[in-house]
Design a protein around this motif. Structure first.
Motif, PDB file in Angstrom:
ATOM      1  N   ALA A   1       0.831  -1.206   0.000  1.00  0.00           N
ATOM      2  CA  ALA A   1       0.000   0.000   0.000  1.00  0.00           C
ATOM      3  C   ALA A   1       0.864   1.254   0.000  1.00  0.00           C
ATOM      4  O   ALA A   1       0.596   2.219  -0.729  1.00  0.00           O
ATOM      5  CB  ALA A   1      -0.925  -0.019   1.208  1.00  0.00           C
ATOM      6  N   LEU A   2       1.897   1.243   0.818  1.00  0.00           N
ATOM      7  CA  LEU A   2       2.826   2.374   0.881  1.00  0.00           C
ATOM      8  C   LEU A   2       3.413   2.670  -0.498  1.00  0.00           C
ATOM      9  O   LEU A   2       3.420   3.824  -0.965  1.00  0.00           O
ATOM     10  CB  LEU A   2       3.933   2.043   1.879  1.00  0.00           C
ATOM     11  N   GLU A   3       3.889   1.643  -1.170  1.00  0.00           N
ATOM     12  CA  GLU A   3       4.485   1.814  -2.488  1.00  0.00           C
ATOM     13  C   GLU A   3       3.457   2.262  -3.521  1.00  0.00           C
ATOM     14  O   GLU A   3       3.760   3.067  -4.413  1.00  0.00           O
ATOM     15  CB  GLU A   3       5.136   0.506  -2.928  1.00  0.00           C
ATOM     16  N   ALA A   4       2.230   1.756  -3.413  1.00  0.00           N
ATOM     17  CA  ALA A   4       1.182   2.137  -4.364  1.00  0.00           C
ATOM     18  C   ALA A   4       0.857   3.619  -4.258  1.00  0.00           C
ATOM     19  O   ALA A   4       0.767   4.324  -5.277  1.00  0.00           O
ATOM     20  CB  ALA A   4      -0.072   1.301  -4.119  1.00  0.00           C
ATOM     21  N   PHE A   5       0.701   4.123  -3.059  1.00  0.00           N
ATOM     22  CA  PHE A   5       0.352   5.531  -2.892  1.00  0.00           C
ATOM     23  C   PHE A   5       1.526   6.443  -3.262  1.00  0.00           C
ATOM     24  O   PHE A   5       1.319   7.524  -3.817  1.00  0.00           O
ATOM     25  CB  PHE A   5      -0.125   5.788  -1.464  1.00  0.00           C
ATOM     26  N   ARG A   6       2.735   6.004  -2.984  1.00  0.00           N
ATOM     27  CA  ARG A   6       3.897   6.782  -3.422  1.00  0.00           C
ATOM     28  C   ARG A   6       3.962   6.834  -4.950  1.00  0.00           C
ATOM     29  O   ARG A   6       4.229   7.891  -5.540  1.00  0.00           O
ATOM     30  CB  ARG A   6       5.172   6.157  -2.872  1.00  0.00           C
ATOM     31  N   ALA A   7       3.732   5.712  -5.603  1.00  0.00           N
ATOM     32  CA  ALA A   7       3.800   5.648  -7.059  1.00  0.00           C
ATOM     33  C   ALA A   7       2.738   6.530  -7.711  1.00  0.00           C
ATOM     34  O   ALA A   7       2.938   7.028  -8.829  1.00  0.00           O
ATOM     35  CB  ALA A   7       3.635   4.202  -7.530  1.00  0.00           C
ATOM     36  N   LEU A   8       1.627   6.733  -7.016  1.00  0.00           N
ATOM     37  CA  LEU A   8       0.549   7.557  -7.553  1.00  0.00           C
ATOM     38  C   LEU A   8       0.684   9.028  -7.158  1.00  0.00           C
ATOM     39  O   LEU A   8      -0.245   9.806  -7.338  1.00  0.00           O
ATOM     40  CB  LEU A   8      -0.801   6.998  -7.094  1.00  0.00           C
ATOM     41  N   GLY A   9       1.855   9.381  -6.611  1.00  0.00           N
ATOM     42  CA  GLY A   9       2.161  10.787  -6.427  1.00  0.00           C
ATOM     43  C   GLY A   9       1.847  11.378  -5.074  1.00  0.00           C
ATOM     44  O   GLY A   9       1.844  12.611  -4.927  1.00  0.00           O
TER      45      GLY A   9
END
Length: 287
Positions: free
Chosen positions: A58-66
């Motif tokens: 989840a952490l990586e997903a939200f970072r990847a989405l800016g």
């Protein structure tokens, strides 16, 4: 909301979580996100806490989405030494720089928040500024039965934000005040939410700590915590209309299956009747 099959905690979990966040059009670009896992305690034999790989995904997903800033915030009810607990549960080994991005909800600076038309006897509650100040609060609970609340899912997971430094350990004041009413009141405080439920390995029976492992093999996600919880209940073979905090939260969420827009797997294809303790057999879903 979405039901996705997830049979193991492996690399594929990262793509799955990113895909579900994209599919739900969660706009986090330039915003602050707080991820709230369930880290109530650690048990090597029982899946009683959110798996750290799902938290990292989840952490990586939200970072990847800016997202401009992503924090992890949790305040365990059973142990005041939160970082020791996180280390036992594998958070340090799986999530890089965990200590830098983690905020202990039990000891964070707090603000007194009034309840509007409360269900409980509380007129207000102190809550951590990290959670109150974020643009999006993401509840990442473990799918579990609960000996006092029936189930513990995305809504009940909000209990972990209530600071132990104010209310003590194990936060019994919240239980004495009425679990269902207090959960419903907290649910009204946090409106900008998203939920990703860890149902890969879940817990049935005498939860939230002493139940038994059950492999449900699912991730359930959505913006409406009440709808997500109601869907999880149906997957678990539990009637959500018999769970007090969900019926009380119906004013800020949806529990009627006919009105919940759902993508992914059908409930019937992943349903597994979770073991219930004797005092909760009345909540068994009849069909």
């Amino acid at each position: 909301m979405s039901i996705l099959r997830a049979n193991a905690y492996g690399p594929e979990l990262y793509d799955l979580v990113r895909r579900v966040v994209v599919d739900h059009k969660v706009n986090v670009r330039g915003k602050g996100v707080v991820i709230k896992p369930n880290l109530v305690d650690y048990d090597a034999e029982r899946p009683i806490y959110t798996h750290p790989m799902l938290v990292h995904a989840a952490l990586e997903a939200f970072r990847a989405l800016g997202a401009d800033d992503v924090r992890i915030c949790e305040g365990p009810a059973n142990r005041p030494l939160t970082l020791d607990l996180a280390e036992e549960a594998g958070y340090f080994s799986i999530i890089p720089d965990f200590e830098r991005i983690f905020v202990d909800a039990n000891t964070d600076e707090v603000t007194r928040v009034p309840f509007v038309s409360p269900h409980s006897d509380f007129r207000d509650i102190y809550l951590p500024n990290t959670a109150l100040g974020c643009d999006l609060l993401v509840s990442l609970p473990k799918m579990k039965t609960h000996r006092w609340a029936g189930v513990t899912l995305a809504s009940k997971n909000l209990f972990g934000l209530v600071p132990g430094a104010v209310y003590g350990w194990p936060k019994n004041l919240l239980h004495w005040n009425g679990i269902h009413a207090t959960v419903a009141d907290l649910r009204k405080v946090f409106r900008k939410t998203f939920a990703i439920v860890d149902g890969v390995d879940a817990l049935e029976g005498y939860g939230p700590l002493l139940g038994t492992r059950v492999h449900a093999g699912v991730i359930v996600a959505g913006a409406d915590l009440t709808a997500v919880d109601a869907t999880c209940c149906r997957i678990m073979g539990v009637d959500p209309e018999q769970i007090g905090h969900l019926t009380l939260a119906a004013s800020v969420g949806q529990i009627d299956e006919r009105l919940i827009a759902q993508a992914g797997e059908a409930i019937r294809s992943v349903r597994r009747n979770f073991q219930l303790t004797a005092e909760w057999t009345h909540v068994r879903l009849s069909v």
